[in-house]
Design an enzyme around this catalytic site. Structure first.
Site, PDB file in Angstrom:
ATOM      1  CE  LYS A 199      -9.391   6.577   9.170  1.00  0.00           C
ATOM      2  NZ  LYS A 199     -10.595   5.718   9.251  1.00  0.00           N
ATOM      3  CD  GLU A 275      -0.099  -1.438  -2.037  1.00  0.00           C
ATOM      4  OE1 GLU A 275      -0.579  -2.081  -2.977  1.00  0.00           O
ATOM      5  OE2 GLU A 275       1.109  -1.207  -1.907  1.00  0.00           O
ATOM      6  CB  CYS A 310      -7.411  -5.914  -2.349  1.00  0.00           C
ATOM      7  SG  CYS A 310      -6.010  -6.774  -1.626  1.00  0.00           S
ATOM      8  CD  GLU A 407     -12.526  -3.779  -4.983  1.00  0.00           C
ATOM      9  OE1 GLU A 407     -12.683  -2.588  -4.665  1.00  0.00           O
ATOM     10  OE2 GLU A 407     -11.512  -4.438  -4.683  1.00  0.00           O
TER      11      GLU A 407
HETATM   12  P1  NAD Z   1     -12.267   2.748   1.972  1.00  0.00           P
HETATM   13  O1  NAD Z   1     -11.505   3.378   0.868  1.00  0.00           O
HETATM   14  O2  NAD Z   1     -13.682   3.092   2.142  1.00  0.00           O
HETATM   15  O3  NAD Z   1     -11.573   3.086   3.384  1.00  0.00           O
HETATM   16  C1  NAD Z   1     -10.212   2.797   3.636  1.00  0.00           C
HETATM   17  C2  NAD Z   1      -9.719   3.713   4.726  1.00  0.00           C
HETATM   18  O4  NAD Z   1      -9.748   5.053   4.234  1.00  0.00           O
HETATM   19  C3  NAD Z   1     -10.584   3.706   5.992  1.00  0.00           C
HETATM   20  O5  NAD Z   1      -9.754   3.795   7.123  1.00  0.00           O
HETATM   21  C4  NAD Z   1     -11.420   4.962   5.819  1.00  0.00           C
HETATM   22  O6  NAD Z   1     -11.871   5.504   7.033  1.00  0.00           O
HETATM   23  C5  NAD Z   1     -10.434   5.889   5.141  1.00  0.00           C
HETATM   24  N1  NAD Z   1     -11.053   6.998   4.396  1.00  0.00           N
HETATM   25  C6  NAD Z   1     -12.263   7.015   3.790  1.00  0.00           C
HETATM   26  N2  NAD Z   1     -12.486   8.237   3.252  1.00  0.00           N
HETATM   27  C7  NAD Z   1     -11.394   8.995   3.521  1.00  0.00           C
HETATM   28  C8  NAD Z   1     -11.025  10.343   3.232  1.00  0.00           C
HETATM   29  N3  NAD Z   1     -11.831  11.166   2.545  1.00  0.00           N
HETATM   30  N4  NAD Z   1      -9.830  10.787   3.670  1.00  0.00           N
HETATM   31  C9  NAD Z   1      -8.992   9.982   4.353  1.00  0.00           C
HETATM   32  N5  NAD Z   1      -9.303   8.709   4.673  1.00  0.00           N
HETATM   33  C10 NAD Z   1     -10.482   8.212   4.248  1.00  0.00           C
HETATM   34  O7  NAD Z   1     -12.045   1.181   1.796  1.00  0.00           O
HETATM   35  P2  NAD Z   1     -12.638   0.002   2.683  1.00  0.00           P
HETATM   36  O8  NAD Z   1     -14.084  -0.136   2.372  1.00  0.00           O
HETATM   37  O9  NAD Z   1     -12.214   0.182   4.092  1.00  0.00           O
HETATM   38  O10 NAD Z   1     -11.829  -1.237   2.111  1.00  0.00           O
HETATM   39  C11 NAD Z   1     -12.180  -1.884   0.949  1.00  0.00           C
HETATM   40  C12 NAD Z   1     -11.294  -1.451  -0.197  1.00  0.00           C
HETATM   41  O11 NAD Z   1      -9.917  -1.651   0.145  1.00  0.00           O
HETATM   42  C13 NAD Z   1     -11.521  -2.257  -1.448  1.00  0.00           C
HETATM   43  O12 NAD Z   1     -11.573  -1.413  -2.564  1.00  0.00           O
HETATM   44  C14 NAD Z   1     -10.287  -3.154  -1.511  1.00  0.00           C
HETATM   45  O13 NAD Z   1      -9.971  -3.612  -2.790  1.00  0.00           O
HETATM   46  C15 NAD Z   1      -9.248  -2.278  -0.941  1.00  0.00           C
HETATM   47  N6  NAD Z   1      -8.111  -3.071  -0.454  1.00  0.00           N
HETATM   48  C16 NAD Z   1      -6.943  -3.039  -1.183  1.00  0.00           C
HETATM   49  C17 NAD Z   1      -5.844  -3.805  -0.790  1.00  0.00           C
HETATM   50  C18 NAD Z   1      -4.550  -3.762  -1.566  1.00  0.00           C
HETATM   51  O14 NAD Z   1      -3.530  -4.152  -1.023  1.00  0.00           O
HETATM   52  N7  NAD Z   1      -4.540  -3.314  -2.817  1.00  0.00           N
HETATM   53  C19 NAD Z   1      -5.927  -4.598   0.355  1.00  0.00           C
HETATM   54  C20 NAD Z   1      -7.126  -4.610   1.081  1.00  0.00           C
HETATM   55  C21 NAD Z   1      -8.209  -3.826   0.652  1.00  0.00           C
END
Ligand code: NAD
Length: 505
Positions: A199, A275, A310, A407
């Site tokens: 997804k 993550e 991240c 963040e």
């Molecule tokens: P997000 O949490 O908004 O979304 C991530 C994914 O989750 C997307 O595909 C989104 O559609 C899905 N999602 C959102 N709500 C959901 C739900 N209720 N149920 C199931 N899936 C759902 O994050 P983002 O804005 O896409 O990315 C930024 C975040 O990702 C930041 O917090 C960043 O630190 C983190 N990140 C972490 C790492 C790591 O390896 N630790 C790497 C890259 C990004």
């Protein structure tokens, strides 16, 4: 798109290639479910927008629970059928290596899709792609080199510990490194013999759909790899609540990570690997040598990928005796990292992913000023229509300020001062997150003392973001519980089966 014989080098070259990536010329916008590219069952679509121009790139299928149900059934049938889950590891390896080769053969197109979709500079997107391909190759190469165990028990039994695929793995990924985060999940999950449902983020679905067609060409059997674009609260949630999904592999925000754990509890106790976010400290001690070099790394640690990383080194902790001079050097380094057209290979920063993220970052900047931090650089967005925010540096930040704790996920650096090693460690650990930490020093005793005391999944000593496929990647505290990359990630995507065979005397 056919890959051109001539390597694209200039902005014009990339623009010419970008002009070919249109729906009319075959850009894939449909979901990939059960071996077919299909519209979402209810016909819904979502617009994906180029944040550097504001132009709509495509209307992409927006899947929901009904599509998830079909995909999960196909994935389960693939697991039960065994065409992949029971295939010899060496043969799975061959298919995944072929997929890696196909990605390499289409690297310009794949990198370009990520650049257009989420605004990152093309040079960064190419680097990400190399990382994604490297990950696929590494995990493919590992899978036929991992042995099971014969447990050291008595002569009355032969006790085997077998590794088996988990079954159906849903990978839910973010937009900041679309293909690289995808590869970090799907490579070990597929190598271990699972069926994978990907997804992608609703903000960056295009490269995942292209990957689906390459996976099909590489020979992944029906139902083993599927791609469901759509929103988190619709298709993402449906996958997370499914009784037939055995594992959720997630990269994204801490808030959504917490929701996923709840969904697992409300459904079938599926494994949940997270993550999540970070607010990573980068500690500069006065004894480190070559402060100009360190300052350049400190600036790149936060401004790379527009700060949408991240592990961004978003908290710079500087020993007070060198702070003033060091911050000047960081400002000089940041000056050379201004955002530009993502299609220009010389651009270091591109556009923020979308208007919501852009507004969020600008809100944090206003908040930093109101909280009393000293704005030393940036702070104002560039003229539109693109969503560009320049490197922004606040000095005099404290741990009570929101810009020092939360963040931001944008190009905003918070500089703290400290007077002792003890204070540096206390400040560094004073965070809900524990994803990455950096420290710069020439004193090996100090390096080892501080490294051991940092509560962080990874520590970078005299570098930022160093690492390769051999190193696990993940966090502690609210940065998550999973580990991507290295052979340790393969272990996460398999279950142990204990087999006790009684032997006659
Ligand atoms: P997000 O949490 O908004 O979304 C991530 C994914 O989750 C997307 O595909 C989104 O559609 C899905 N999602 C959102 N709500 C959901 C739900 N209720 N149920 C199931 N899936 C759902 O994050 P983002 O804005 O896409 O990315 C930024 C975040 O990702 C930041 O917090 C960043 O630190 C983190 N990140 C972490 C790492 C790591 O390896 N630790 C790497 C890259 C990004």
């Amino acid at each position: 798109m056919t890959e051109h014989h001539r390597l694209p080098r200039t902005r014009d070259d990339w623009q010419a290639l970008a002009a070919e990536l249109t729906v009319e010329r075959g850009l894939e916008t449909r979901a990939y479910i059960d071996d077919a590219f299909v519209e979402a069952q209810r016909g819904a679509t979502l617009a994906t927008v180029n944040p550097a121009t504001g132009e709509i790139l495509a209307e992409v299928a927006s899947c929901d629970a009904a599509d998830a149900e079909v995909a999960v059934a196909a994935a389960r049938a693939a697991v039960d059928g065994g065409a992949w889950s029971r295939l010899a590891p060496g043969r799975r390896k061959a298919v995944l290596l072929k997929l890696a080769d196909l990605m390499a053969a289409h690297k310009h197109e794949l990198a370009l899709l990520d650049t257009l979709d989420m605004g990152k500079p093309i040079s960064s997107a190419l680097g990400d792609l190399a990382g994604a391909i490297g990950c696929l190759r590494y995990q493919a190469e590992c899978i036929d080199k991992l042995y099971g165990e014969v447990a050291p028990t008595g002569e009355e039994a032969l006790a085997l510990v077998l590794r088996e695929p988990l079954g159906v793995v849903a990978c839910i990924v973010p937009w900041n490194f679309p293909l690289m985060m995808t590869a970090w999940k799907i490579a070990p999950a597929l190598a271990a013999g699972n069926s994978v449902i990907l997804k992608p983020s609703e903000k960056s679905p295009l490269s995942a759909l292209r990957l689906a067609s390459l996976a099909r060409e590489a020979g992944l059997p029906r139902g083993v790899f599927q791609v469901l674009p759509g929103f988190g609260h619709t298709v993402g949630k449906a996958l997370a609540l499914s009784m037939e999904v055995d594992c959720l592999a997630f990269t994204g925000s801490t808030g959504v990570g917490k929701q996923l754990m709840q969904y697992a509890g409300q459904s079938n106790l599926k494994k949940v690997y997270l993550e999540c976010g970070g607010k990573s400290p980068n500690i500069v001690f006065a004894d480190c040598k070559d402060l100009d070099r360190v300052a350049k790394h400190a600036a790149a640690a936060i401004f790379h990928n527009q700060g949408e990383v991240c592990i961004a080194g978003s908290r710079l902790l500087v020993e007070n005796s060198i702070r003033e001079a060091f911050v000047d050097k960081v400002l000089a380094a940041a000056e050379a990292m201004q955002p530009g057209d993502p299609l220009d290979p010389a651009s270091f920063m591109g556009a923020m992913v979308d208007r919501a993220q852009y507004e969020r970052v600008l809100d944090f900047i206003r908040c930093g000023v109101e909280e009393g931090a000293t704005l030393r650089a940036g702070g104002e967005a560039l003229e539109g229509p693109g969503l560009f925010i320049p490197p922004t540096v606040f000095d005099g930040v404290t741990e009570r300020m929101a810009i020092g704790r939360e963040e931001i996920f944008g190009p905003v650096l918070a500089v703290f001062g400290f007077d002792s090693e003890e204070e540096a460690v206390r400040l560094a650990n004073d965070s809900d997150y524990g994803l990455a930490a950096g420290l710069w020093s020439q004193d090996i005793d100090r390096i080892m003392r501080v490294t051991r005391r940092l509560r962080s999944g990874q520590v970078f000593v005299n570098n930022w973001a160093g690492g390769d496929q051999t190193m696990p990647f993940g966090g502690v505290k609210q940065s998550g519980n999973g580990r991507d990359k290295s052979h340790h990630s393969l272990e996460e995507y398999s279950d142990l089966k204990s087999v006790w065979m009684s032997l006659s005397p």
